[in-house]
Design an enzyme around this catalytic site. Structure first.
Site, PDB file in Angstrom:
ATOM      1  CG  HIS A  42      -2.038   0.951   1.164  1.00 36.09           C
ATOM      2  ND1 HIS A  42      -3.129   0.777   0.345  1.00 36.09           N
ATOM      3  CD2 HIS A  42      -2.253   2.117   1.812  1.00 36.09           C
ATOM      4  CE1 HIS A  42      -3.965   1.784   0.499  1.00 36.09           C
ATOM      5  NE2 HIS A  42      -3.457   2.616   1.379  1.00 36.09           N
ATOM      6  CE  LYS A  84      -3.171   9.744  -4.809  1.00 35.67           C
ATOM      7  NZ  LYS A  84      -2.398   9.734  -3.554  1.00 35.67           N
ATOM      8  CG  HIS A  88     -10.562   3.617   1.911  1.00 30.65           C
ATOM      9  ND1 HIS A  88     -11.218   3.789   3.093  1.00 30.65           N
ATOM     10  CD2 HIS A  88      -9.235   3.742   2.216  1.00 30.65           C
ATOM     11  CE1 HIS A  88     -10.350   4.008   4.072  1.00 30.65           C
ATOM     12  NE2 HIS A  88      -9.139   3.988   3.560  1.00 30.65           N
ATOM     13  CG  ASN A  89     -10.680  -1.189  -3.630  1.00 33.68           C
ATOM     14  OD1 ASN A  89     -11.482  -0.298  -3.882  1.00 33.68           O
ATOM     15  ND2 ASN A  89      -9.659  -1.464  -4.429  1.00 33.68           N
ATOM     16  CG  ASP A 110      -4.377  12.234  -0.716  1.00 30.11           C
ATOM     17  OD1 ASP A 110      -3.549  12.396   0.201  1.00 30.11           O
ATOM     18  OD2 ASP A 110      -4.730  11.115  -1.117  1.00 30.11           O
TER      19      ASP A 110
END
Length: 728
Positions: A42, A84, A88-89, A110
């Site tokens: 990640h 962007k 967030h699976n 972000d």
């Protein structure tokens, strides 16, 4: 360090050997936890980085490409768009409301971390089968939880969610996809970066207090699911949009000053990633005094403080002497703000706990020079088994048309988008439900920024390279159909387990497709995210690269709709229909298969279509436009007329009746008045784009396409009411 502890941190034997070399000794638990998080898939992109390095990232309009919190492009007259897309699976599958909500919160941070006010959000959602008795109840629970989480966070933040896509397939039964996109706007000269430089400059923690929520989240998101995953709820972060709203306003106030050097949001791996990334980018070192961290749970350890993923937190590198001024701004907004460290020139992270050094780690091997893996790849065996499958009609055209229009992959998703506030901030020109790209007005320069999110997993299963290229082209085409020029993309690459060589081959091919398409279409990649390990019990999802294309139209008043608002408008199909049925929706619905092959994308034809749409709109020749996508011209026309106030009398002109479901790329449907036909056809000829007249919009409330005939009421019922019934 015992082997069980090392294994629990997902550290391989080879990686542990590297750790010993880097530290020159055994790590303690805190150091192991920090390294484990920074070397997780990640955070480190260790399996994917070698393939991402070839992406085109530069163009005259690109201000900031990949490597920062978000990408930045010039949108004219001194204004910039910051954007962007991110996944967030895993958290959303475990805890749909909290997972989706914090996914939105993370992507918003972000963007506003870069100095931009967030003005729009999109999402791409993928769920499993909602008709299968074994899983439909759970999938519907996931849909409702995810949508509720997204709407809750976005609406509370006052950020309009203006578009998205939602798809359903058995391959997502064990792993749903929740990809969130945010776009912000600021002056080009007012962009802030994630850096920590200047020896002695203070490092300030701002935002909400730290708790134990989200502990190990980055590591959890770097692994596949199994039956034990149900116990992972504590690793899902808990979001508070009202705190984030305060944090955003405080940051935007701070950005009007010259008090800071850099700023970074605390996302995956929390304080660990933010501190290491800021220092790593700047080639500096840092001291952190962890006992100064604001906490909301008693007895928290240095390990927990470094790895907590509590939301609504930022790390700031301020100019020395301005600490009190920075803190004053955040206190005004009722937020914590504490100096917890300082910048050094040692190149090391020094972690202190009540004045005792409890961790000492070189920064570069964990940030800029984290390990890059070269995993084995092999072409999947299934490809040779499916490539020769040919689609032939077995049902009547009318029957297929009806089945397709009411299918959950095509029908209207008002159940979802009605929960999103799309008009807050009063900039929205074109929102969800109006088909194609969404668009907002930029009040500072009068322009429109159009954005479209696209991912067709079936096409990527059939051919991972061409499927990924088609996603880039399709997202750009949707933007072009608003009259805007596509300028750049952000990508979110959702794939299965990278330890499976066939999945790694799919990923490598997908990256090649994106690289090729972005280069040929001149839409560089400016930001992105990779989500691997989307696998449950050994079953990976279809390759699912989500692409967001962003473009600009100089005059927002010229933004094209996708609906026919007048009768007697001429309806044209632009582009060539080549009989593309590989991975098509009509095959999936009739044959229950995802098979066949894909033709290479004709980039010249795609660019010619984009250029024609732009020029025709500049010359005020078009009334509406929409990209031809899933379900071919049949579904594109059906949806356009469902959201319109008029009827249609249309003839495709195809010799083979199934061609109305062909999903060939580089095509669009446009509507124009008869007095503009000659000028438009001359322009189409000039650009080398074939234009086929299909018919006209009518005052009669019916829809006719070849042998398909429905009343407008029947069309509307199929399109607008099916999903509400399916999701209950």
């Amino acid at each position: 360090m015992d082997k069980e502890t090392i294994k629990a941190h997902k550290i391989s034997d080879e990686e542990y050997t590297q750790i010993l070399e880097i530290l020159g000794r055994e790590p303690n638990l805190l150091e192991l936890g920090v390294i484990s998080a920074m070397w997780s898939e990640h955070c480190s992109y260790k399996s994917s980085k070698k393939y991402l390095n070839g992406f085109p990232t530069k163009a005259p309009w690109v201000i900031q490409g990949p490597g920062e919190n978000a990408g930045v492009i010039d949108i004219g007259q001194g204004m910039a768009a910051v954007f962007k897309v991110e996944s967030h699976n895993h958290p959303s599958f475990i805890e749909p409301f909290a997972g989706a909500a914090t996914g939105v919160g993370g992507i918003l941070r972000d963007v506003f971390t870069m100095g931009a006010r967030v003005v729009a959000g999109l999402n791409s959602l993928k769920f499993g089968n909602i008709h299968n008795e074994k899983c439909s109840k759970h999938q519907k629970y996931l849909v409702k939880g995810v949508v509720n989480g997204i709407s809750h966070y976005g609406n509370c933040m006052g950020v309009p969610t203006i578009g998205g896509e939602c798809a359903f397939d058995e391959c997502f039964n064990g792993n749903i996809l929740v990809n969130a996109f945010a776009l912000g706007v600021c002056k080009s000269e007012d962009i802030f970066y994630a850096k920590a430089e200047g020896v002695g400059n203070p490092v300030i923690y701002v935002g909400s207090k730290t708790g134990r929520d989200g502990l190990g989240g980055a590591v959890m998101a770097s692994d596949s699911f199994n039956e034990e995953s149900k116990s992972l709820r504590p690793t899902v972060q808990i979001g508070d949009p009202f705190s984030e709203k305060l944090l955003m306003e405080a940051c935007l106030e701070l950005f009007k000053t010259d008090y800071i050097v850099g700023i970074q949001d605390m996302g995956a791996a929390g304080l660990t990633s933010s501190s290491f990334e800021m220092a790593g980018r700047s080639g500096s070192g840092m001291k952190l005094y962890l006992d100064k961290t604001p906490i909301r749970e008693s007895g928290m350890t240095p390990y927990e403080l470094m790895l907590s993923e509590s939301q609504e937190r930022m790390l700031i590198c301020a100019k020395k002497g301005y600490e009190d001024k920075v803190i004053e701004i955040f206190k005004k907004w009722d937020l914590d703000a504490v100096v917890i460290g300082e910048v050094t020139n040692t190149g090391k992270m020094e972690l202190f706990w009540h004045d005792e050094l409890v961790g000492l780690i070189p920064i570069e091997p964990l940030s800029e020079k984290a390990p890059i893996l070269s995993r084995p790849i092999s072409e999947p065996k299934y490809l040779s088994e499916i490539k020769d499958y040919k689609f032939e009609l077995k049902l009547s055209i009318q029957e297929l048309f009806i089945q397709m229009l009411q299918n959950e992959n095509i029908n209207n998703k008002a159940f979802i988008y009605d929960q999103f506030d799309s008009s807050v901030q009063t900039n929205t020109i074109k929102a969800d439900g109006r088909l194609g790209a969404s668009a907002i007005r930029i009040k500072e320069n009068g322009a429109s920024v159009a954005m479209a999110i696209e991912c067709n997993s079936r096409l990527n299963y059939v051919n991972p390279k061409i499927g990924a290229a088609l996603a880039v082209a399709s997202a750009g085409r949707k933007v072009a159909c608003t009259g805007a020029k596509p300028l750049a993309i952000s990508d979110c690459l959702n794939y299965g387990n990278p330890q499976n060589p066939e999945v790694m081959w799919q990923f490598a091919q997908g990256c090649e497709g994106i690289k090729e398409a972005c280069k040929e279409l001149n839409t560089p990649v400016v930001s992105g995210n990779v989500s691997l390990y989307n696998e449950t019990e050994g079953v990976s999802i279809y390759p699912s690269p989500t692409i967001v294309s962003v473009g600009v139209l100089e005059d927002a008043n010229k933004t094209l709709k996708a609906s026919f608002e007048k009768e007697n408008l001429s309806v044209y199909l632009l582009g060539e229909s080549l009989g593309e049925f590989g991975g098509s929706m009509v095959m999936k619905i009739q044959d229950k298969k995802v098979s066949g092959s894909l033709k290479e994308l004709d980039y010249k034809a795609e660019i010619a279509l984009w250029d024609l749409l732009y020029k025709a709109n500049q010359n005020s020749l078009l009334e509406c436009a929409n990209s031809v996508g899933i379900g071919g011209i049949a579904m594109t026309l059906a949806k356009m007329f469902a959201i319109s106030s008029v009827g249609a009398n249309l003839t495709s002109g195809f010799d083979d009746e199934k061609m109305i479901f062909d999903e060939s790329a580089s095509r669009a449907i446009v509507g124009l008045s008869k007095e503009n036909e000659e000028a438009f056809l001359n322009l189409a000829k000039e650009f080398g784009v074939k234009a086929y007249k299909l018919g006209v919009s009518t005052s009669q409330k019916h829809f006719k396409l070849d042998s398909i005939e429905l009343s407008k009421a029947e069309l509307d019922k199929l399109y607008f009411e099916s999903f509400k019934e399916q999701i209950q």
